[in-house]
Design a protein around this motif. Structure first.
Motif, PDB file in Angstrom:
ATOM      1  N   TYR A  20       0.826  -1.204   0.000  1.00 23.25           N
ATOM      2  CA  TYR A  20       0.000   0.000   0.000  1.00 23.25           C
ATOM      3  C   TYR A  20       0.863   1.258   0.000  1.00 23.25           C
ATOM      4  O   TYR A  20       1.852   1.348   0.742  1.00 23.25           O
ATOM      5  CB  TYR A  20      -0.935   0.002   1.212  1.00 23.25           C
ATOM      6  N   THR A  21       0.497   2.216  -0.833  1.00 24.32           N
ATOM      7  CA  THR A  21       1.199   3.494  -0.910  1.00 24.32           C
ATOM      8  C   THR A  21       0.453   4.516  -0.069  1.00 24.32           C
ATOM      9  O   THR A  21      -0.717   4.817  -0.334  1.00 24.32           O
ATOM     10  CB  THR A  21       1.270   3.985  -2.365  1.00 24.32           C
ATOM     11  N   LEU A  22       1.115   5.032   0.957  1.00 23.06           N
ATOM     12  CA  LEU A  22       0.480   6.002   1.851  1.00 23.06           C
ATOM     13  C   LEU A  22       0.521   7.386   1.218  1.00 23.06           C
ATOM     14  O   LEU A  22       1.564   7.815   0.701  1.00 23.06           O
ATOM     15  CB  LEU A  22       1.180   6.020   3.205  1.00 23.06           C
ATOM     16  N   THR A  23      -0.612   8.108   1.262  1.00 19.57           N
ATOM     17  CA  THR A  23      -0.701   9.411   0.599  1.00 19.57           C
ATOM     18  C   THR A  23      -1.038  10.556   1.545  1.00 19.57           C
ATOM     19  O   THR A  23      -0.901  11.722   1.169  1.00 19.57           O
ATOM     20  CB  THR A  23      -1.757   9.370  -0.518  1.00 19.57           C
ATOM     21  N   GLY A  24      -1.503  10.276   2.749  1.00 18.89           N
ATOM     22  CA  GLY A  24      -1.844  11.343   3.690  1.00 18.89           C
ATOM     23  C   GLY A  24      -2.230  10.782   5.038  1.00 18.89           C
ATOM     24  O   GLY A  24      -2.436   9.569   5.186  1.00 18.89           O
ATOM     25  N   ARG A  25      -2.292  11.661   6.013  1.00 17.99           N
ATOM     26  CA  ARG A  25      -2.689  11.274   7.377  1.00 17.99           C
ATOM     27  C   ARG A  25      -4.163  11.586   7.585  1.00 17.99           C
ATOM     28  O   ARG A  25      -4.605  12.698   7.320  1.00 17.99           O
ATOM     29  CB  ARG A  25      -1.882  12.061   8.404  1.00 17.99           C
ATOM     30  N   LEU A  26      -4.909  10.622   8.128  1.00 19.18           N
ATOM     31  CA  LEU A  26      -6.324  10.848   8.443  1.00 19.18           C
ATOM     32  C   LEU A  26      -6.552  11.106   9.929  1.00 19.18           C
ATOM     33  O   LEU A  26      -7.512  11.769  10.308  1.00 19.18           O
ATOM     34  CB  LEU A  26      -7.162   9.644   8.004  1.00 19.18           C
ATOM     35  N   GLY A  27      -5.693  10.580  10.775  1.00 18.04           N
ATOM     36  CA  GLY A  27      -5.879  10.783  12.204  1.00 18.04           C
ATOM     37  C   GLY A  27      -4.868   9.992  13.004  1.00 18.04           C
ATOM     38  O   GLY A  27      -4.146   9.139  12.474  1.00 18.04           O
ATOM     39  N   GLU A  28      -4.843  10.272  14.308  1.00 13.05           N
ATOM     40  CA  GLU A  28      -3.902   9.597  15.196  1.00 13.05           C
ATOM     41  C   GLU A  28      -4.545   9.407  16.561  1.00 13.05           C
ATOM     42  O   GLU A  28      -5.214  10.309  17.079  1.00 13.05           O
ATOM     43  CB  GLU A  28      -2.626  10.425  15.333  1.00 13.05           C
ATOM     44  N   GLY A  29      -4.376   8.219  17.127  1.00  9.35           N
ATOM     45  CA  GLY A  29      -4.902   7.920  18.443  1.00  9.35           C
ATOM     46  C   GLY A  29      -3.826   7.350  19.328  1.00  9.35           C
ATOM     47  O   GLY A  29      -2.637   7.343  18.975  1.00  9.35           O
ATOM     48  N   GLY A  30      -4.244   6.854  20.485  1.00  8.70           N
ATOM     49  CA  GLY A  30      -3.276   6.306  21.415  1.00  8.70           C
ATOM     50  C   GLY A  30      -2.613   5.047  20.910  1.00  8.70           C
ATOM     51  O   GLY A  30      -1.478   4.739  21.263  1.00  8.70           O
ATOM     52  N   GLN A  31      -3.324   4.298  20.046  1.00  6.81           N
ATOM     53  CA  GLN A  31      -2.823   3.004  19.601  1.00  6.81           C
ATOM     54  C   GLN A  31      -2.095   3.064  18.262  1.00  6.81           C
ATOM     55  O   GLN A  31      -1.137   2.327  18.037  1.00  6.81           O
ATOM     56  CB  GLN A  31      -3.986   2.016  19.492  1.00  6.81           C
ATOM     57  N   GLY A  32      -2.552   3.921  17.363  1.00 10.70           N
ATOM     58  CA  GLY A  32      -1.956   3.922  16.036  1.00 10.70           C
ATOM     59  C   GLY A  32      -2.248   5.185  15.259  1.00 10.70           C
ATOM     60  O   GLY A  32      -2.959   6.082  15.711  1.00 10.70           O
ATOM     61  N   VAL A  33      -1.673   5.227  14.061  1.00 15.77           N
ATOM     62  CA  VAL A  33      -1.875   6.336  13.126  1.00 15.77           C
ATOM     63  C   VAL A  33      -2.637   5.799  11.925  1.00 15.77           C
ATOM     64  O   VAL A  33      -2.319   4.711  11.409  1.00 15.77           O
ATOM     65  CB  VAL A  33      -0.533   6.941  12.660  1.00 15.77           C
ATOM     66  N   VAL A  34      -3.666   6.535  11.486  1.00 12.93           N
ATOM     67  CA  VAL A  34      -4.478   6.112  10.347  1.00 12.93           C
ATOM     68  C   VAL A  34      -4.107   6.955   9.134  1.00 12.93           C
ATOM     69  O   VAL A  34      -4.110   8.192   9.192  1.00 12.93           O
ATOM     70  CB  VAL A  34      -5.985   6.244  10.653  1.00 12.93           C
TER      71      VAL A  34
END
Length: 308
Positions: A20-34
Motif C-alpha cells: 500500500y502506498t500512503l498518501t496522507g494522514r487521516l488521524g492519530e490515536g493512542g494506539q496507532g496512526v491512520v
C-alpha cells in the motif's frame, strides 16, 4: 491523493506499508496512526499502523491483534469492512474500507443538529450496525459521533481500536476505555462491559445528533463521568418516540436498556405509515359501475332537455 479531511505525510511517516502506498494522514490515536492510501490497483483505502512498530510492546501488539480479529468477524454494509491485516513483523497494520464523507461529529458541528427523517435514518443504520457487531460477539466500546461516518450510501460505523471479543455470553472486564462523554456507567466504574454498554453510547450519540451536545454536558473528564454515573441525562430538544427510546438506552442499569436489535426493530416499525392512513383502494368493478351510472345520468338529462 489528498481528501478534504487528510493532512500531508510527515517526515517520519513511511511511504509504503506492505503493498500500500500512503498518501496522507487521516488521524492519530493512542494506539496507532491512520493513513489514507492506495492499493496495487489504485483503489483508495485506509491503513492503520501500530504506533512504535517493532518497538511496540506485547500488550500493544496484543490489543492490535484483537482489534483486527474483532473487526474481521463483522460483515454488514453499515460497518466499514476490514480488507487486509498483518499483525506480525516490524510494522503491524490493518487495512479497511475508506468511507467518503464527514463524521457525525463534523456534520453536526458544521451544519447543526439532524432533524426528522435524516435523524431517523442515521439512528436506524447505526442501530443495525451495532446489531451486526453484537451478533459477531464483539463489543465496540467506543461508539461516538466521531466514529460514525455519513457516507454517500448512509451512515457507517468505523474504528474498532478498543473493541473486544466476547467469550460466549461472558461480558468483558477491563480498565475504563473510550471517550468519556459517550461512555456507559459500567465502563466508568470498571464493571463487566457487554453489548448494552454500546447501547448506552448509542443513546448518547443520538442526543448529540439531535441537539448538538452530549447528554451529560461538558467540562473535565472527571466531571462528565460523575454526571454519567449520578445524574439524569439532558435530552434537550429530542422529541417524540425517539426521545423515549433514547431515555431507555441511557438507563444506568444495563438490564433496563433495550438490545441493539430491539432498537432497530422499533425504528423500522416507526418508519411504516400507521394503519388506516393509507388511501383506501376502490375495487375496479365498483369504479366501473360508478362511471357507468354517471354516463346514464348525463344521457338521461340530455334526452330530457331535447324532449322538453
Amino acid at each position: 491523493m489528498q481528501t478534504k479531511h487528510d493532512a500531508p505525510l510527515r517526515p517520519g511517516d513511511p511511504r509504503r506499508v506492505g503493498g500500500y502506498t500512503l498518501t496522507g494522514r487521516l488521524g492519530e490515536g493512542g494506539q496507532g496512526v491512520v493513513y489514507l492510501a492506495r492499493d496495487r490497483e489504485g483503489a483508495v483505502v485506509t491503513v492503520k499502523l501500530l504506533k512504535g512498530g517493532s518497538s511496540a510492546g506485547p500488550r500493544a501488539r496484543g490489543r492490535f491483534t484483537k482489534e483486527a480479529a474483532a473487526a474481521r468477524r463483522i460483515q454488514a454494509p453499515q460497518v466499514a469492512r476490514i480488507l487486509d491485516a498483518r499483525v506480525t513483523g516490524d510494522r503491524p497494520y490493518i487495512v479497511s474500507e475508506f468511507v467518503r464523507g464527514r463524521t457525525l461529529q463534523e456534520a453536526v458541528a458544521s451544519d447543526g443538529p439532524l432533524r426528522g427523517a435524516e435523524l431517523r435514518k442515521v439512528a436506524l443504520r447505526t442501530a443495525v450496525a451495532l446489531t451486526a457487531i453484537h451478533k459477531a460477539e464483539v463489543v465496540h466500546r467506543d461508539f461516538k459521533p466521531g466514529n460514525v461516518v455519513l457516507g454517500p450510501r448512509g451512515a457507517k460505523v468505523i474504528d474498532f481500536g478498543v473493541a473486544r471479543l466476547l467469550d460466549g455470553d461472558t461480558p468483558v472486564t477491563s480498565h475504563p476505555v473510550g471517550t468519556p462523554a459517550y461512555m456507559s456507567p459500567e465502563q466508568i466504574e470498571d464493571l463487566p462491559v457487554g453489548p448494552k454498554s454500546d447501547v448506552f453510547s448509542w443513546g448518547a450519540t443520538m442526543v448529540y445528533a439531535a441537539t448538538g451536545r452530549a447528554p451529560f454536558g461538558g467540562g473535565t473528564n472527571a466531571a462528565i463521568m460523575r454526571r454519567i454515573t449520578d445524574r439524569e441525562p439532558d435530552l434537550g430538544a429530542l422529541r417524540g418516540s425517539l426521545r423515549g427510546l433514547v431515555a431507555r438506552c441511557l438507563d444506568k442499569e444495563p438490564e433496563a436498556r433495550p438490545t441493539a436489535a430491539e432498537i432497530a426493530r422499533f425504528l423500522r416499525a416507526e418508519a411504516v405509515p400507521p394503519a388506516g392512513k393509507a388511501r383506501r383502494k376502490v375495487p375496479r368493478y365498483r369504479s366501473n359501475m360508478i362511471i357507468a351510472l354517471g354516463v346514464v345520468m348525463v344521457l338521461g338529462f340530455a334526452v330530457g332537455l331535447l324532449l322538453g
